[in-house]
Write a protein that holds these residues in place. Structure first.
Motif, PDB file in Angstrom:
ATOM      1  N   LYS A 178       0.781  -1.159  -0.117  1.00 62.11           N
ATOM      2  CA  LYS A 178       0.014   0.038   0.029  1.00 62.11           C
ATOM      3  C   LYS A 178       0.788   1.234  -0.138  1.00 62.11           C
ATOM      4  O   LYS A 178       1.727   1.418   0.960  1.00 62.11           O
ATOM      5  CB  LYS A 178      -0.978  -0.063   1.306  1.00 62.11           C
ATOM      6  CG  LYS A 178      -1.830  -0.916   1.037  1.00 62.11           C
ATOM      7  CD  LYS A 178      -2.582  -1.226   2.412  1.00 62.11           C
ATOM      8  CE  LYS A 178      -3.748  -2.309   2.430  1.00 62.11           C
ATOM      9  NZ  LYS A 178      -4.178  -2.458   3.845  1.00 62.11           N
ATOM     10  N   VAL A 179       0.491   2.167  -0.862  1.00 66.55           N
ATOM     11  CA  VAL A 179       1.562   3.506  -0.953  1.00 66.55           C
ATOM     12  C   VAL A 179       1.510   4.260   0.175  1.00 66.55           C
ATOM     13  O   VAL A 179       2.536   4.452   0.556  1.00 66.55           O
ATOM     14  CB  VAL A 179       1.168   4.301  -2.385  1.00 66.55           C
ATOM     15  CG1 VAL A 179       1.994   5.303  -2.612  1.00 66.55           C
ATOM     16  CG2 VAL A 179       0.946   3.203  -3.421  1.00 66.55           C
ATOM     17  N   GLN A 180       0.355   4.171   0.882  1.00 63.93           N
ATOM     18  CA  GLN A 180       0.195   5.133   1.861  1.00 63.93           C
ATOM     19  C   GLN A 180       1.110   4.642   3.275  1.00 63.93           C
ATOM     20  O   GLN A 180       1.629   5.600   3.765  1.00 63.93           O
ATOM     21  CB  GLN A 180      -1.277   5.199   2.276  1.00 63.93           C
ATOM     22  CG  GLN A 180      -2.025   6.148   1.196  1.00 63.93           C
ATOM     23  CD  GLN A 180      -3.468   6.160   1.341  1.00 63.93           C
ATOM     24  OE1 GLN A 180      -4.096   5.213   1.778  1.00 63.93           O
ATOM     25  NE2 GLN A 180      -4.054   7.324   1.152  1.00 63.93           N
ATOM     26  N   ALA A 182      -4.947  -0.795  -4.717  1.00 64.38           N
ATOM     27  CA  ALA A 182      -3.883  -0.763  -5.614  1.00 64.38           C
ATOM     28  C   ALA A 182      -2.651  -1.125  -4.663  1.00 64.38           C
ATOM     29  O   ALA A 182      -1.543  -0.814  -4.567  1.00 64.38           O
ATOM     30  CB  ALA A 182      -3.592   0.393  -6.384  1.00 64.38           C
ATOM     31  N   ASN A 183      -2.599  -2.712  -4.107  1.00 65.12           N
ATOM     32  CA  ASN A 183      -1.670  -3.201  -3.396  1.00 65.12           C
ATOM     33  C   ASN A 183      -0.749  -4.077  -3.922  1.00 65.12           C
ATOM     34  O   ASN A 183      -0.105  -4.965  -3.592  1.00 65.12           O
ATOM     35  CB  ASN A 183      -1.922  -3.657  -2.074  1.00 65.12           C
ATOM     36  CG  ASN A 183      -3.200  -4.805  -2.117  1.00 65.12           C
ATOM     37  OD1 ASN A 183      -3.470  -5.246  -3.342  1.00 65.12           O
ATOM     38  ND2 ASN A 183      -3.684  -5.480  -1.125  1.00 65.12           N
ATOM     39  N   THR A 184      -0.846  -4.110  -5.458  1.00 62.78           N
ATOM     40  CA  THR A 184       0.002  -5.124  -6.147  1.00 62.78           C
ATOM     41  C   THR A 184       1.276  -4.878  -6.197  1.00 62.78           C
ATOM     42  O   THR A 184       2.277  -5.646  -6.556  1.00 62.78           O
ATOM     43  CB  THR A 184      -0.365  -5.172  -7.624  1.00 62.78           C
ATOM     44  OG1 THR A 184      -0.244  -3.811  -8.215  1.00 62.78           O
ATOM     45  CG2 THR A 184      -1.846  -5.900  -7.872  1.00 62.78           C
ATOM     46  N   MET A 185       1.886  -3.620  -5.518  1.00 67.33           N
ATOM     47  CA  MET A 185       3.520  -3.617  -5.322  1.00 67.33           C
ATOM     48  C   MET A 185       4.050  -4.591  -4.600  1.00 67.33           C
ATOM     49  O   MET A 185       5.277  -4.641  -4.954  1.00 67.33           O
ATOM     50  CB  MET A 185       3.516  -2.178  -4.889  1.00 67.33           C
ATOM     51  CG  MET A 185       4.279  -1.187  -6.027  1.00 67.33           C
ATOM     52  SD  MET A 185       3.755   0.551  -5.529  1.00 67.33           S
ATOM     53  CE  MET A 185       5.279   1.061  -4.747  1.00 67.33           C
ATOM     54  N   TYR A 210       3.850   2.777   2.853  1.00 62.76           N
ATOM     55  CA  TYR A 210       5.249   3.405   2.596  1.00 62.76           C
ATOM     56  C   TYR A 210       5.451   4.928   2.927  1.00 62.76           C
ATOM     57  O   TYR A 210       6.551   4.966   3.304  1.00 62.76           O
ATOM     58  CB  TYR A 210       5.454   2.979   1.225  1.00 62.76           C
ATOM     59  CG  TYR A 210       5.580   1.425   0.716  1.00 62.76           C
ATOM     60  CD1 TYR A 210       5.488   0.691   1.788  1.00 62.76           C
ATOM     61  CD2 TYR A 210       5.177   1.039  -0.557  1.00 62.76           C
ATOM     62  CE1 TYR A 210       5.435  -0.906   1.385  1.00 62.76           C
ATOM     63  CE2 TYR A 210       5.156  -0.129  -1.013  1.00 62.76           C
ATOM     64  CZ  TYR A 210       5.324  -0.886   0.034  1.00 62.76           C
ATOM     65  OH  TYR A 210       4.866  -2.559  -0.218  1.00 62.76           O
ATOM     66  N   ILE A 211       4.607   5.521   2.260  1.00 64.17           N
ATOM     67  CA  ILE A 211       4.872   7.028   2.724  1.00 64.17           C
ATOM     68  C   ILE A 211       4.836   7.111   4.383  1.00 64.17           C
ATOM     69  O   ILE A 211       5.605   7.944   4.607  1.00 64.17           O
ATOM     70  CB  ILE A 211       3.864   7.931   1.919  1.00 64.17           C
ATOM     71  CG1 ILE A 211       3.827   7.720   0.589  1.00 64.17           C
ATOM     72  CG2 ILE A 211       3.810   9.344   2.251  1.00 64.17           C
ATOM     73  CD1 ILE A 211       2.586   8.235  -0.408  1.00 64.17           C
ATOM     74  N   PRO A 259      -6.672   4.045  -2.934  1.00 64.00           N
ATOM     75  CA  PRO A 259      -5.014   3.632  -3.176  1.00 64.00           C
ATOM     76  C   PRO A 259      -4.880   2.256  -2.357  1.00 64.00           C
ATOM     77  O   PRO A 259      -3.999   1.399  -2.613  1.00 64.00           O
ATOM     78  CB  PRO A 259      -4.311   4.627  -2.322  1.00 64.00           C
ATOM     79  CG  PRO A 259      -5.203   5.369  -1.555  1.00 64.00           C
ATOM     80  CD  PRO A 259      -6.613   5.445  -2.291  1.00 64.00           C
ATOM     81  N   ASP A 260      -5.681   1.931  -1.320  1.00 66.07           N
ATOM     82  CA  ASP A 260      -5.612   0.598  -0.735  1.00 66.07           C
ATOM     83  C   ASP A 260      -5.809  -0.647  -1.433  1.00 66.07           C
ATOM     84  O   ASP A 260      -5.300  -1.873  -1.253  1.00 66.07           O
ATOM     85  CB  ASP A 260      -6.619   0.301   0.497  1.00 66.07           C
ATOM     86  CG  ASP A 260      -6.183   1.283   1.682  1.00 66.07           C
ATOM     87  OD1 ASP A 260      -5.198   1.826   1.538  1.00 66.07           O
ATOM     88  OD2 ASP A 260      -6.695   1.399   2.596  1.00 66.07           O
ATOM     89  N   VAL A 316      -2.095  12.944   2.304  1.00 66.51           N
ATOM     90  CA  VAL A 316      -1.480  11.703   1.719  1.00 66.51           C
ATOM     91  C   VAL A 316      -1.669  10.441   2.410  1.00 66.51           C
ATOM     92  O   VAL A 316      -1.942   9.438   1.872  1.00 66.51           O
ATOM     93  CB  VAL A 316      -0.037  12.111   1.476  1.00 66.51           C
ATOM     94  CG1 VAL A 316       0.762  10.905   0.672  1.00 66.51           C
ATOM     95  CG2 VAL A 316      -0.035  13.341   0.609  1.00 66.51           C
ATOM     96  N   ILE A 317      -1.297  10.158   3.789  1.00 67.54           N
ATOM     97  CA  ILE A 317      -1.291   9.000   4.262  1.00 67.54           C
ATOM     98  C   ILE A 317      -2.548   8.381   4.896  1.00 67.54           C
ATOM     99  O   ILE A 317      -2.863   7.293   4.307  1.00 67.54           O
ATOM    100  CB  ILE A 317      -0.399   9.261   5.661  1.00 67.54           C
ATOM    101  CG1 ILE A 317       1.147   9.766   5.282  1.00 67.54           C
ATOM    102  CG2 ILE A 317      -0.371   7.806   6.372  1.00 67.54           C
ATOM    103  CD1 ILE A 317       1.786   9.839   6.525  1.00 67.54           C
ATOM    104  N   VAL A 318      -3.429   9.362   5.013  1.00 68.77           N
ATOM    105  CA  VAL A 318      -4.738   8.779   5.736  1.00 68.77           C
ATOM    106  C   VAL A 318      -6.065   8.661   4.595  1.00 68.77           C
ATOM    107  O   VAL A 318      -6.446   7.641   4.496  1.00 68.77           O
ATOM    108  CB  VAL A 318      -5.199   9.659   6.863  1.00 68.77           C
ATOM    109  CG1 VAL A 318      -6.472   9.217   7.392  1.00 68.77           C
ATOM    110  CG2 VAL A 318      -4.109   9.432   8.254  1.00 68.77           C
TER     111      VAL A 318
END
Lengths: 688, 102
Positions: free
Chosen positions: A667-669, B97-100, A671-672, B94-95, B24-26
């Motif tokens: 999840k990008v967030q 899109a966790n394929t990273m 990481y940030i 964004p949650d 950005v985070i939340v």
């Protein structure tokens, strides 16, 4: 000269080629043995040519040597071979007898499947015998000596499915091994003392006393050890037990062993060593020979197996030969060997024929042959029997009576009548058992329901049986040896052999060593010397009369017992029970050996087995048990300590991995957030 | 009345930065996160301005223009990414899109 050499070399070469060809040709081909017989015929013809040369005085000796081993300059091991007149006689004898035995074997063993093997080993047997006759080198002689031992082992045990035959072969081999050890030790002594094994060089060295060790005692021990081998091969007194048992082999083989090959080897060995013998050694040989002659003929009295009687008579006659060697009568020993070979081969072949007639029956109490139906057999057998007893006009009279004469001279000069008394007694016993055999077979019609009627053998097959027998019968007559039937000095064979003794280049030594000890003993060597002749003639008539007397006593006793049946053999058996038992049990030598060697070996091996089982096995068990325990310990150590540690480490890393894995959510967030956090931490660290 | 000092700027910039980071985070809407990024950038701009004003540091204004340009380009690229994101995941959370992590 070149042709003589060529013909001479064709003897060993054709023997070798015959052996190899028979060996390599596949078994499937029928009548393969004719190859072997063809080559033995070549050998026979070559030796016949050489014999004619010898008889017409056109022959001098042939030498050749094979240079196999070059050890160093101190020790030469060149295989020397030498053929003088004596060797030619012996080779012709071997070639002739082995050839006739081969012919006889074709018929005798025609139903045998392993006939190829038989002929292969037979040809190797004869080949090694040529080697023994020709060898001038002790080591090469020893090689052939062992080959003869092996071949006799194979041939005696040819019918290997028979347990008795297998045991007899084993016995013959083992007894011979005992002698061979002695022979080998003596070779080592000769090699270390004289640095050569060539008999000519040894006798030269002794004659000149080049080497410091050529003391008499040293030589004496070496000779004694070598004679052990000879006594074992020739079935002399302590070793004779194997020869009667060897009768289990095929009868043609018995004929060959008894006439020309195996047992002759011992006599030939001693005659080769004769050149370097000391007087004390010859005295021992004389004792052994005399005792054997008497003991064997004594044992033969109670035997009932036709082949065993003949076996004991061979031992007894070999005893005569050894006695003759012991008295110094070199030529008579070899002469008697030749004479004996012919009639003994004939006797064995006749025995084989008789055994075939009666389908394997060997007990003379059950055999009766109609002499009118089997005329050739009857006449030949009578010639052989008379020859065995040394009757005048037969070949062995010349040699045997001369040996008796020598024993008389020897006894008188040494004032020891043991020799002559024993030998005369042995000749009495010989005539008794010979004619016991003869009368039992031809005159004593059996009353009981035994196999009275001989099997019919067709006349075609009879030829192969009877032709060799008839040839041997002719050869057992006196003129083979001498132009006159009574005078041994006119015998050309004996004179040839005697003349050769001088060629042995031993006279210096012989004079010195024997002159000092036994006076005129030396003159016995030279049959033509004047002094000897006087003595010889003085005792000649006495000897002849005495031996004839012995002969007649023996034959009369045999006739009383077995033709006229005036005295029942059983009654005498009962009266002389102890003596009879002694004879029947072969002087208890077999039992003695059973106790000394067999039982001792068994006890020793039992003891060894006990040690093996209780000490060595237990130790090994203990070692293996303790190893097992240590291994178990190591196993647990491995399993729990080492593996455990490894598992622990692995577990820790796994745990850590699990922990850290949670951070990586994708999840990008997150990481940030993390990077912000880390930035803050870094900032705190930097500012501090 | 105290005049507005450098600290006031920095505190404001910190608040802006914190709010932007928080966004950005939340926030689960990625557009709001993009707005958060704008906030962060503007916080930085405010810092540049404050330092160039109070410390007489001329490069600040240049940097502000640079950052605004970057922010515009970034917004364009980000929106393109968001469109692709929506195409692939049918969402702009964004949650999802966790394929990273794979």
């Amino acid at each position: 000269m070149a042709t003589i050499n060529l013909i001479f070399f064709s003897i060993p070469l054709s023997a070798i080629v015959g052996f190899i060809l028979t060996f390599i040709v596949p078994k499937k081909i029928k009548r393969i043995y004719f190859i072997e017989i063809f080559f033995s015929l070549i050998t026979l013809l070559s030796s016949l040519y050489l014999l004619i040369l010898v008889l017409s005085k056109n022959f001098s000796s042939i030498h050749f040597s094979i240079d196999i081993f070059k050890l160093n300059s101190n020790f030469d091991l060149i295989f020397n071979y030498q053929a003088n007149k004596t060797e030619i006689y012996l080779i012709f004898l071997t070639a002739l007898i082995s050839f006739l035995v081969r012919l006889y074997s074709i018929e005798y063993l025609k139903n045998e499947e392993r006939l190829k093997n038989y002929f292969v080993v037979l040809s190797l047997f004869v080949l090694s015998m040529y080697g023994i006759i020709l060898s001038k080198n002790l080591f090469s002689l020893y090689i052939f000596w062992e080959l003869v031992g092996f071949c006799s082992y194979y041939l005696i045990g040819f019918w290997r499915h028979k347990e008795a035959a297998a045991n007899a072969a084993k016995k013959a081999f083992i007894v011979n091994r005992i002698g061979d050890i002695g022979f080998f030790l003596s070779i080592l002594i000769f090699a270390s003392t004289y640095k050569t094994l060539d008999l000519g060089n040894i006798s030269n060295a002794i004659g000149k006393e080049i080497y410091p060790f050529s003391q008499k005692e040293f030589l004496f021990i070496a000779l004694l050890l070598a004679s052990l081998g000879a006594f074992a091969k020739s079935a002399q007194m302590p070793f004779y037990v194997w020869l009667p048992d060897a009768m289990e082999g095929p009868t043609p083989i018995s004929a060959l062993i008894h006439a020309a090959t195996m047992v002759a080897a011992g006599v030939i060995l001693i005659s080769k060593l004769f050149a370097i013998s000391t007087a004390e050694f010859l005295l021992i040989v004389a004792y052994i020979g005399t005792i054997t002659a008497l003991a064997a003929s004594f044992i033969a009295l109670s035997q009932n197996d036709i082949k065993k009687i003949l076996a004991y008579s061979t031992i007894s006659q070999l005893g005569y030969m050894f006695a003759a060697l012991g008295f110094g009568a070199y030529s008579l020993a070899l002469g008697h060997l030749i004479a004996h070979a012919f009639f003994k081969a004939g006797l064995f072949l006749s025995a084989g024929y008789i055994i075939h007639l009666f389908e394997g029956e060997q007990n003379i109490k059950k055999i009766f042959i109609d002499k009118k139906k089997e005329k050739i057999l009857f006449f030949s057998f009578s010639i052989f029997s008379l020859s065995l007893c040394g009757f005048p006009f037969f070949s062995s009279f010349l040699t045997k009576d001369s040996i008796l004469n020598f024993s008389l001279i020897f006894s008188i000069e040494n004032n020891n009548y043991f020799f002559s008394a024993s030998l005369f007694l042995a000749s009495l016993l010989t005539s008794f058992y010979t004619f016991k055999l003869f009368f039992q077979i031809f005159f004593n019609k059996k009353e009981h329901n035994f196999l009275n009627h001989a099997r019919h053998i067709s006349s075609d097959n009879k030829t192969l049986y009877l032709a060799p027998i008839a040839i041997f019968a002719v050869l057992s007559l006196f003129y083979i040896f001498s132009s006159t039937p009574f005078d041994v000095n006119r015998s050309f064979v004996l004179n040839d052999i005697t003349s050769e003794l001088k060629l042995l280049a031993i006279h210096d030594f012989y004079y010195r060593h024997i002159d000092n000890t036994k006076g005129d003993f030396l003159n016995a060597l030279d049959l033509n010397s004047l002094e000897f002749n006087q003595k010889y003639i003085r005792y000649h008539l006495l000897t002849t009369l005495l031996s004839l007397l012995m002969f007649s006593i023996g034959i009369v006793f045999a006739a009383i017992l077995y033709i006229k049946n005036i005295l029942k053999p059983e009654k005498i058996k009962k009266k002389l029970f102890f003596i009879y038992k002694l004879s029947e049990k072969k002087l208890y030598f077999d039992e003695l050996y059973d106790i000394i060697f067999v039982d001792l070996t068994i006890y020793l091996s039992r003891f060894a087995a006990f040690i093996d089982k209780n000490i060595i096995d237990k130790t090994i068990e203990f070692v293996s048990y303790s190893t097992k325990i240590i291994a178990l310990l190591a196993k647990y150590l491995d399993k729990y300590l080492i593996d455990g540690t490894l598992h622990l480490i692995a577990f820790i890393f796994e745990f850590l991995g699990l922990l850290i894995r949670k951070i990586q959510t994708g999840k990008v967030q997150t990481y940030i957030a993390l990077s912000v956090l880390i930035m803050i931490i870094i900032y705190i660290f930097i500012t501090n | 009345m105290t005049s507005i000092s450098l600290q006031h700027f920095l505190i404001l910039s910190f608040i802006l930065f914190s709010l932007g980071t928080y966004a950005v985070i939340v926030r689960k809407n990625i557009l709001v996160a993009l707005i958060g990024i704008e906030l962060i950038l503007n916080a930085a701009n405010l810092n540049f301005f404050a330092f160039s004003k109070f410390k007489n540091y001329q490069f600040g204004e240049l940097a502000i223009i640079f950052v605004i340009i970057i922010a515009a380009a970034e917004a364009a690229v980000a929106l393109a990414i968001f469109i692709n994101l929506y195409r692939n995941f049918a969402s702009i959370n964004p949650d999802k899109a966790n394929t990273m992590k794979e």
